[in-house]
Design a protein around this motif. Structure first.
Motif, PDB file in Angstrom:
ATOM      1  N   VAL A 122       1.881   6.757  -2.668  1.00 60.46           N
ATOM      2  CA  VAL A 122       2.184   6.382  -3.895  1.00 60.46           C
ATOM      3  C   VAL A 122       1.579   5.390  -4.525  1.00 60.46           C
ATOM      4  O   VAL A 122       1.490   4.358  -3.881  1.00 60.46           O
ATOM      5  N   HIS A 123       0.970   5.391  -5.757  1.00 57.62           N
ATOM      6  CA  HIS A 123       0.487   4.057  -6.340  1.00 57.62           C
ATOM      7  C   HIS A 123       0.983   4.045  -7.542  1.00 57.62           C
ATOM      8  O   HIS A 123       1.745   4.900  -8.366  1.00 57.62           O
ATOM      9  N   GLY A 124       0.861   2.854  -8.090  1.00 58.81           N
ATOM     10  CA  GLY A 124       1.220   2.623  -9.518  1.00 58.81           C
ATOM     11  C   GLY A 124       0.174   2.023 -10.304  1.00 58.81           C
ATOM     12  O   GLY A 124      -0.914   1.676  -9.836  1.00 58.81           O
ATOM     13  N   LEU A 137      -4.056  -3.923   1.548  1.00 59.05           N
ATOM     14  CA  LEU A 137      -4.868  -4.498   0.305  1.00 59.05           C
ATOM     15  C   LEU A 137      -4.027  -4.273  -0.958  1.00 59.05           C
ATOM     16  O   LEU A 137      -4.720  -4.656  -1.858  1.00 59.05           O
ATOM     17  N   HIS A 138      -2.697  -3.750  -0.975  1.00 52.84           N
ATOM     18  CA  HIS A 138      -2.320  -3.453  -2.272  1.00 52.84           C
ATOM     19  C   HIS A 138      -2.379  -4.748  -3.131  1.00 52.84           C
ATOM     20  O   HIS A 138      -2.352  -4.512  -4.406  1.00 52.84           O
ATOM     21  N   PRO A 139      -1.913  -5.812  -2.698  1.00 52.09           N
ATOM     22  CA  PRO A 139      -2.057  -6.914  -3.783  1.00 52.09           C
ATOM     23  C   PRO A 139      -3.401  -7.257  -4.458  1.00 52.09           C
ATOM     24  O   PRO A 139      -3.276  -7.756  -5.390  1.00 52.09           O
ATOM     25  N   PHE A 140      -4.205  -6.698  -4.005  1.00 51.85           N
ATOM     26  CA  PHE A 140      -5.524  -6.679  -4.488  1.00 51.85           C
ATOM     27  C   PHE A 140      -6.195  -5.363  -5.152  1.00 51.85           C
ATOM     28  O   PHE A 140      -7.403  -5.464  -5.503  1.00 51.85           O
ATOM     29  N   MET A 141      -5.501  -4.499  -5.442  1.00 54.29           N
ATOM     30  CA  MET A 141      -5.980  -3.103  -5.988  1.00 54.29           C
ATOM     31  C   MET A 141      -5.816  -3.457  -7.360  1.00 54.29           C
ATOM     32  O   MET A 141      -4.634  -3.305  -8.127  1.00 54.29           O
ATOM     33  N   ILE A 142      -7.006  -3.550  -8.039  1.00 56.54           N
ATOM     34  CA  ILE A 142      -7.190  -4.018  -9.407  1.00 56.54           C
ATOM     35  C   ILE A 142      -8.326  -3.104 -10.229  1.00 56.54           C
ATOM     36  O   ILE A 142      -9.431  -2.998  -9.593  1.00 56.54           O
ATOM     37  N   ARG A 162      -3.169  -3.284 -12.324  1.00 59.53           N
ATOM     38  CA  ARG A 162      -3.038  -3.340 -10.725  1.00 59.53           C
ATOM     39  C   ARG A 162      -1.988  -2.254 -10.399  1.00 59.53           C
ATOM     40  O   ARG A 162      -1.315  -1.931 -10.952  1.00 59.53           O
ATOM     41  N   CYS A 163      -2.081  -2.131  -8.890  1.00 60.70           N
ATOM     42  CA  CYS A 163      -1.293  -1.142  -8.439  1.00 60.70           C
ATOM     43  C   CYS A 163       0.252  -1.673  -8.272  1.00 60.70           C
ATOM     44  O   CYS A 163       0.240  -2.870  -7.951  1.00 60.70           O
ATOM     45  N   SER A 164       1.221  -1.192  -8.770  1.00 56.78           N
ATOM     46  CA  SER A 164       2.479  -1.709  -8.737  1.00 56.78           C
ATOM     47  C   SER A 164       3.409  -1.151  -7.947  1.00 56.78           C
ATOM     48  O   SER A 164       4.510  -1.428  -7.751  1.00 56.78           O
ATOM     49  N   VAL A 165       2.894  -0.351  -6.884  1.00 60.02           N
ATOM     50  CA  VAL A 165       3.771  -0.044  -5.747  1.00 60.02           C
ATOM     51  C   VAL A 165       3.187  -0.228  -4.736  1.00 60.02           C
ATOM     52  O   VAL A 165       2.050  -0.046  -4.409  1.00 60.02           O
ATOM     53  N   ALA A 166       3.748  -1.046  -3.484  1.00 60.55           N
ATOM     54  CA  ALA A 166       3.030  -1.387  -2.340  1.00 60.55           C
ATOM     55  C   ALA A 166       2.685  -0.185  -1.619  1.00 60.55           C
ATOM     56  O   ALA A 166       3.171   0.831  -1.203  1.00 60.55           O
ATOM     57  N   CYS A 167       1.190  -0.048  -1.479  1.00 57.32           N
ATOM     58  CA  CYS A 167       0.757   1.055  -0.993  1.00 57.32           C
ATOM     59  C   CYS A 167      -0.283   0.723   0.440  1.00 57.32           C
ATOM     60  O   CYS A 167      -0.926   1.691   0.837  1.00 57.32           O
ATOM     61  N   GLY A 168      -0.114  -0.508   0.786  1.00 56.38           N
ATOM     62  CA  GLY A 168      -0.648  -0.799   2.180  1.00 56.38           C
ATOM     63  C   GLY A 168      -1.314  -2.272   1.960  1.00 56.38           C
ATOM     64  O   GLY A 168      -0.757  -2.892   1.058  1.00 56.38           O
TER      65      GLY A 168
END
Ligand code: SF4
Ligand code: CU
Lengths: 441, 160
Positions: B79-81, B122-127, B114-120
């Motif tokens: 799941v991604h946001g 590196l999630h905070p840097f998914m941009i 940015r991705c708004s669903v914790a996905c792993g």
């Protein structure tokens, strides 16, 4: 230049003179340090829910760059918990030296002096940063390793050898403290010259002799000299920013290297953490994989060859433009002063871009530090994804221009002529442009 | 050193302050003055964005001001946001499924999504980056940089 000696105010003088206030603050930071290690090891593996990640990499790392260094130079080092346990043993006392300390007190090997190892440590941060920054366990293990290493080294080597030659944070703060607005200096040089005992030198954990202090890079603002001086001859000055730069100040080649490593690190961190390149992020994260080796190779090549090469070229040209020909090596060191304001402001701009977005994570991890579902202050589920605001973007642009202004000014001040300063300014401009593009492009 | 009468000193101070004020005004102009760049006519845009750990594809998108944008977010793994800075626009896609939404691109500039669903990890840097119209701020930054250099050089000359 104008200085404001803080010790002339009786209250400040008392606070600095007594060992208690500092001890209490350090006790708190030490407790926080240990708590962070525990949270990292025991807490949630989801980084954004772990106190260790958010506190080390968002709160503390931001405070260091936005508050401690720009407003207090090396002030963090005066309350840092890392060398505390070792210092207790060296001193044989917790609050003050008892004269019965233990340790071999060896001199740090000559070849390992300077900022080389610290710069190397910082390169490691660049190489392994993506993993450390996202793994609470690894963050905790590194913190633990650092404090144990500091303890062991303090038993073998004299004073704060760890701080002076190994600690990457120390390298960072020391380099940029030269630009900071605080300094410890003697009030009256004559008084010192007539005082044969050098009480201050003997007491200084950093191995500095206040009378000879020309730069604040290696002064940890611990205030021991002020406490032991029998004639109250130590001043703690507020000074204009950038006071340690000038045409005649002494600088070393390792400072230049450290300054360049910092520039390379801020570029690579911006690209990895703030850029839109997912493959780069994965490559930086998967340590040991082939993409990671490629990433590491490119990063090291950039940090050790391209950027230094470019810097060396601009110094070479600048040197030829000067009236007096200095040796190339000497010029490399001399002009490295320019890298300090440039790097400091670059790191600040990066931090504004990087950390402001994530600030909403801070309260939730205070409320639930281990990610175990606690709700201590009722803020556990308030984190949201965050965003870069227009204000933050403008702020970054203004900061970077300020950095370029400051670096150009220093370049001009330490050159014979504008003509000589221009190659260095060109170096700074290209660096700043790259960062500008990475941050707001 | 020449002795300066207090009057001259005062005048110098005044001069300095006028200079600083002018400089600040100049900076404000560079930062905020509107550039008369003609906007391309707005169109309908249909953008399909694939989200996978930890990358949006495409991750750099350029559109024009006023465009009516429809985003189809497709997730290929977990799941991604998708949350767009400055726009209050958010999507969430379950694995293998598409989720859509649209908005009107009425603010110009470069906006991160940015991705708004914790996905792993590196999630905070998914941009990713969405550029709407020209990136004026970058040009403003470059001009401000030039100004910074010139002022730095002048600020030293005047002292001598
Ligand atoms: S040099 Fe490092 S360990 Fe030493 S006081 Fe400073 S931050 Fe702490
Ligand atoms: Cu995601």
């Amino acid at each position: 230049m104008t200085r404001l000696d803080l010790t002339q105010f009786p209250i400040i003088q008392k606070i600095l003179y007594s060992r208690w206030p500092q001890f209490l603050v350090r006790a708190i930071t030490l407790a926080g340090f240990i708590f962070t290690i525990l949270a990292g090891i025991l807490g949630s593996i989801v980084g954004s829910h772990n106190f260790a990640i958010i506190f080390v990499w968002i709160a503390w790392w931001t405070a260091l760059k936005l508050f401690f260094i720009p407003f207090g130079g090396r002030s963090w080092c005066s309350i840092c918990p890392i060398p505390m346990p070792g210092e207790w043993l060296q001193n044989g006392g917790i609050l003050q030296p008892s004269g019965k300390g233990i340790g071999l007190r060896k001199k740090w090997p000559k070849v390992l002096r300077g900022n080389w190892l610290q710069a190397g440590g910082f390169l490691m941060v660049g190489l392994f940063g993506a993993l450390t920054l996202t793994s609470a366990r690894i963050t905790a293990i590194i913190l633990l390793a650092i404090i144990v290493l500091a303890l062991l080294l303090s038993l073998i080597y004299e004073r704060r050898s760890f701080c002076n030659y190994l600690c990457p944070i120390g390298g960072f703060t020391g380099l940029y403290a030269q630009a900071g607005p605080v300094e410890v200096r003697v009030k009256n040089a004559k008084v010192c010259a007539e005082h044969a005992e050098k009480t201050c030198y003997n007491a200084c954990p950093w191995g500095q002799y206040p009378l000879a202090l020309k730069s604040s890079a290696n002064c940890g603002l611990c205030m021991e000299c002020l406490r032991v001086c029998p004639t109250d001859n130590i001043a703690v000055n507020m000074r204009p920013w950038g006071s340690d730069f000038g045409p005649k100040t002494k600088h070393r080649l390792d400072e230049a290297f450290l300054g360049l490593v910092m520039l390379a690190s801020v570029l690579v961190d911006s690209a990895v953490f703030l850029g839109p390149w997912g493959q780069l992020k994965t490559a930086a994260y998967e340590i040991g994989s082939i993409p990671w080796f490629i990433f590491a190779g490119i990063f090291l090549f950039g940090a050790l060859v391209v950027l230094p090469g470019f810097y060396a070229a601009s110094v070479w040209v600048a040197n030829r433009m000067g009236n007096i020909q200095n040796s190339f090596r000497k010029s490399l060191s001399h002009f490295s002063q320019v890298l300090v304001p440039l790097g400091l402001i670059a790191w600040i701009a990066f931090t504004v871009s990087f950390a402001f977005v994530k600030f909403t994570y801070i309260l939730p991890v205070i409320s639930d530090p281990f990610g175990w579902g606690w709700n201590l202050i009722g803020n556990s589920n308030t984190a949201w994804v965050g965003e870069t605001t227009t204000f933050s973007l403008f702020f970054q642009v203004i900061l970077l221009s300020l950095g370029l202004f400051w670096a150009s000014r220093v370049a001009r001040q330490i050159s014979d002529s504008t003509k000589q300063a221009l190659p260095l300014i060109a170096f700074c401009a290209v660096f700043n442009l790259s960062l500008l593009w990475l941050l707001i492009g | 050193m020449m002795r300066q009468s207090p009057n001259i000193l005062k005048q110098n101070k005044l001069k300095q302050w006028t200079r600083i004020t002018i400089l600040l005004l100049l900076c404000l102009v560079i930062l905020f003055v509107p550039f008369p760049i003609p906007d391309a006519p707005p169109t309908d845009r249909h953008i399909r964005i694939e989200a996978s750990m930890f990358q949006f594809t495409p991750s750099e998108i350029k559109i024009n001001k006023g465009d009516h944008v429809t985003v189809d977010l497709v997730s290929t793994d977990v799941v991604h946001g998708f949350s767009l800075d400055g726009y209050n626009f958010e999507l969430k896609a379950d694995p293998g499924q598409t989720s859509s939404g649209s908005f009107i691109a009425n603010r110009t500039g470069v906006f991160r999504f940015r991705c708004s669903v914790a996905c792993g990890n590196l999630h905070p840097f998914m941009i990713g980056k969405l550029q709407i119209g020209p990136n004026l701020l970058l040009f403003r930054g470059i001009i401000l940089g030039f100004l910074a250099i010139i002022v730095a050089l002048l600020s030293i000359k005047t002292k001598k």
